[in-house]
Write an enzyme that holds these catalytic residues in place. Structure first.
Site, short mmCIF file in Angstrom:
data_model
loop_
_atom_site.label_atom_id
_atom_site.label_comp_id
_atom_site.label_asym_id
_atom_site.label_seq_id
_atom_site.Cartn_x
_atom_site.Cartn_y
_atom_site.Cartn_z
N CYS A 1 -10.50 30.50 -3.46
CA CYS A 1 -11.87 30.85 -3.84
C CYS A 1 -12.13 30.92 -5.34
O CYS A 1 -13.11 30.33 -5.81
CB CYS A 1 -12.32 32.16 -3.21
SG CYS A 1 -11.25 32.85 -1.97
N ARG B 1 1.65 33.23 0.03
CA ARG B 1 1.60 34.67 0.31
C ARG B 1 3.01 35.13 0.58
O ARG B 1 3.80 34.42 1.20
CB ARG B 1 0.75 34.95 1.57
CG ARG B 1 -0.59 34.25 1.58
CD ARG B 1 -1.74 35.17 1.23
NE ARG B 1 -2.99 34.41 1.11
CZ ARG B 1 -3.87 34.27 2.10
NH1 ARG B 1 -3.64 34.85 3.25
NH2 ARG B 1 -4.96 33.56 1.93
N GLN C 1 -4.76 25.63 3.58
CA GLN C 1 -5.96 25.98 4.34
C GLN C 1 -6.93 24.80 4.32
O GLN C 1 -7.05 24.14 3.29
CB GLN C 1 -6.66 27.18 3.69
CG GLN C 1 -5.84 28.45 3.70
CD GLN C 1 -6.56 29.56 2.95
OE1 GLN C 1 -6.94 29.41 1.80
NE2 GLN C 1 -6.74 30.69 3.61
N ASP D 1 -9.92 24.71 3.64
CA ASP D 1 -10.77 25.74 3.06
C ASP D 1 -12.10 25.16 2.56
O ASP D 1 -12.16 23.97 2.25
CB ASP D 1 -10.02 26.35 1.86
CG ASP D 1 -10.40 27.80 1.62
OD1 ASP D 1 -11.26 28.32 2.35
OD2 ASP D 1 -9.84 28.40 0.68
N HIS E 1 -15.89 26.74 0.39
CA HIS E 1 -16.74 27.84 -0.03
C HIS E 1 -18.16 27.36 -0.18
O HIS E 1 -18.40 26.33 -0.78
CB HIS E 1 -16.20 28.45 -1.33
CG HIS E 1 -14.84 29.06 -1.11
ND1 HIS E 1 -13.68 28.38 -1.36
CD2 HIS E 1 -14.49 30.26 -0.59
CE1 HIS E 1 -12.65 29.14 -1.02
NE2 HIS E 1 -13.11 30.28 -0.55
N LYS F 1 -16.09 39.34 8.66
CA LYS F 1 -15.64 38.01 9.03
C LYS F 1 -15.69 37.79 10.53
O LYS F 1 -15.80 38.75 11.30
CB LYS F 1 -14.22 37.79 8.54
CG LYS F 1 -13.23 38.75 9.16
CD LYS F 1 -11.81 38.42 8.74
CE LYS F 1 -10.83 39.37 9.38
NZ LYS F 1 -9.44 39.01 9.16
N HIS G 1 -16.78 31.96 2.96
CA HIS G 1 -15.44 31.33 3.01
C HIS G 1 -15.24 30.91 4.46
O HIS G 1 -15.49 31.72 5.35
CB HIS G 1 -14.32 32.32 2.70
CG HIS G 1 -14.50 33.18 1.50
ND1 HIS G 1 -13.66 33.13 0.43
CD2 HIS G 1 -15.42 34.14 1.21
CE1 HIS G 1 -14.03 34.03 -0.47
NE2 HIS G 1 -15.09 34.65 -0.02
ZN ZN Z 1 -12.06 31.92 0.04
#
Ligand code: ZN
Length: 596
Positions: free
Chosen positions: A291, A320, A338, A340, A342, A425, A471
């Site tokens: 992000c 992580r 991910q 991912d 945004h 979420k 996200h």
């Molecule tokens: Zn994010």
């Protein structure tokens, strides 16, 4: 089970015994070492209690009464005992005064329990003890070690049988075993625990999944970006990822010159750690999330309401820290990618964007044949102070998620305290073909990061406004998702995902030239195809292709060669007889395009 154990070993001291997914356990302190050899004996006692069809009776008492009971050794026991029920006393100590404490009695057995219970033992038709392990009281290594006995129970025998059949089937489908046998991915000690090496065949599956998502993103107006794997600590201090959640990150990287200077100044490791936290020493972080970098792209120039929503997508790799004991194949790892994105939107665009995100996840699941899923809305715990952002913004975001879920008529559950620190979420929970649950895709609303990075756009009114962020990651992590897919399909991937879509099996060397020509024609159409030119009997070649779960086997002997055909055998349907090459190519291509 505890009542049965208390009958067999009256000195047993029970600690906590919760229900868990698919069963229950109870922690017990007992001189006798319980082993699976004792299970028959314990189960026989349990069966007697079931046959007596005893009621479970709830008794509400004051904490002082319950404490008296525990002092008489009466809790988790069949009668008073010479020594107190010490773990129950400790649990009671942790309960604040004034509240009523509930006990349950079943026959002579009384235990501390918040309930609820089934009404009578007689409704438990089928049960089984499944294991024993050691566990520390309250998970604390300085506390006494207890024996944890696991079991499971079902209202009907058929349900219990189905559960154990599912466990057997999941062993066969274990992605760690199939991943190794089918050469899809590797976990390698020299590379590092929890870091996945995608082998060529696994990489094909991942690439096909990424292509699929990328096509959908293009249609939905997303822009693709790329960002690096590490970033300035200052970036993650601004976002709050550092030092928040420091425990779940790899430690920061510090430049060599800075380290030498600090060493000369006599800075200790503890000092360094503190100075990194305060920001008086700089460093870099392996990125725990994508992000902040997407935010910097959004903030690279002034934005107008006309260009909103801005949707930035990336297959972004993040790192992580997981305890080594928590790592598991591809499904719990330390580095993962991910799918991912945004979305930076105006407030009045939020509901529409959320709906589009949920539809995208729905499309992904439908395409992959996962029809059984539900969603979980993670809300903040209003009594906790770990959340960033104002309560008004949180309420707005939570309501927007509820509305989107309601519009799509998803069955959903709301869970207090399951939100991310920056916003509420939605998580998708899938039930796979053998009935196991997997938490996958996620969509999150975020009012917090736009504030931390002071994101603004010029509105139609000429004033500055703050965008809201979404996200979202339909697969979640490519690693976890592929691990789940391997088990979902049992390694037999649909044609569009299969690493090798067709294999040509010449019966003798005399057909090699025709086999190669067929191979070339399929290859030119983009089909992943090989020829098995090994010196094996045809039966052996078929067996290998079947073991490797190749969807199409094209057998060529003298007859097929002279007729310029192939004999088709499919992984699922067996022999289909002779077919022309053009017809076969069209059939395979249609199957690939439909992703069915
Ligand atoms: Zn994010």
């Amino acid at each position: 089970m505890a009542a049965a154990i208390a009958r067999l070993w009256p000195d047993a001291q029970f600690a906590a015994g919760p229900a868990v997914e698919n069963g229950f356990y109870y922690d017990v302190e007992l001189e006798h070492r319980i082993s699976p050899a004792d299970f028959d004996k314990i189960e026989a006692e349990m069966r007697r209690l079931v046959e007596n069809d005893l009621p479970f009776q709830k008794i509400e008492v004051t904490r002082a009464n319950a404490t008296d009971c525990a002092k008489r050794g009466r809790l988790a026991a069949l009668g008073d005992r010479p020594v107190p029920s010490k773990y129950k006393l400790d649990i009671l100590d942790g309960i604040s005064g004034g509240v009523a404490v509930s006990l349950y009695q079943c026959g002579d057995f009384i235990d501390l329990c918040s309930g609820p219970h089934v009404e009578r033992t007689g409704v438990i038709e089928a049960f089984k003890l499944t294991g024993v392990a050691s566990a520390f009281y309250k998970g604390d290594e300085s506390s006494p070690q207890l024996q944890r006995i696991y079991g499971t129970a079902f209202p009907r025998k058929a349900d219990l049988d189905a559960y154990f059949a599912m466990l057997e089937e999941s062993k066969k489908r274990d992605h760690r075993k199939l991943g190794r046998d089918l050469e899809l991915f590797l976990l390698d000690d020299l590379t590092g625990p929890g870091l996945v090496l995608w082998q060529p065949k696994g990489a094909i599956i991942r690439q096909e999944l990424q292509n699929f998502i990328s096509e959908e993103l293009r249609l939905q107006g997303y822009d693709q970006v790329f960002t690096p794997h590490i970033g300035n600590l200052q970036l993650f201090r601004t976002s709050g990822h550092f030092p928040y959640y420091q425990e779940s990150q790899y430690p920061p990287l510090v430049e060599r010159e800075v380290l030498s200077r600090l060493a000369r100044e006599g800075c200790s490791c503890a000092d360094l750690s503190n100075r990194l936290k305060e920001g008086t020493v700089e460093g870099f972080l392996l990125k725990p999330m994508n992000c902040p970098m997407h935010i910097r792209i959004f903030a690279s120039r002034p934005r107008s309401y006309r260009e909103l929503p801005v949707r930035l997508a990336e297959f972004g790799t993040v790192y992580r820290w997981e305890q080594s004991g928590e790592l598991n194949g591809m499904t719990r790892v330390r580095g993962f990618t991910q799918d991912d994105a945004h979305i930076f939107a105006a407030e009045d665009q939020l509901a529409g964007e959320l709906l589009a995100c949920l539809k995208l996840v729905q499309k992904v699941f439908t395409t992959l044949g996962m029809k059984d899923y539900r969603i979980r809305i993670g809300l903040r715990d209003p009594h906790s102070d770990k959340y960033a952002g104002s309560p008004e913004n949180w309420s707005r975001a939570e309501n927007a998620l509820r509305e989107a879920a309601a519009t799509l008529a998803f069955s959903h559950a709301e869970e207090i305290g399951e939100a991310a620190f920056y916003g509420p979420k939605i998580d998708f929970v899938i039930r796979d073909v053998i009935g196991r649950s997997w938490q996958l895709g996620t969509v999150q609303v975020d009012y917090n990061l736009p504030e931390r990075f002071d994101l603004l756009y010029a509105g139609a009114d000429g004033a500055k406004h703050r965008p809201v962020m979404i996200h979202r990651a339909p697969f979640g992590s490519m690693e976890r998702f592929c691990g789940m897919l391997i088990e979902h399909y049992g390694g037999a991937f649909p044609v569009w995902l299969a690493p090798e879509q067709a294999r040509i099996l010449p019966i003798t060397d005399a057909q090699t030239s025709w086999a190669r020509e067929v191979c070339r024609r399929l290859f030119d159409q983009g089909i992943r195809v090989t020829v098995d030119e090994k010196n094996d009997k045809i039966g052996g070649k078929i067996r290998n292709a079947q073991l490797e779960k190749i969807p199409y086997m094209l057998i060529v002997g003298a007859r097929e060669m002279s007729g310029r055909q192939v004999a088709l055998r499919t992984r699922a349907g067996g022999d289909e007889g002779a077919v022309g090459v053009d017809a076969l190519v069209s059939r395979i291509l249609a199957e690939i395009r439909s992703r069915q």
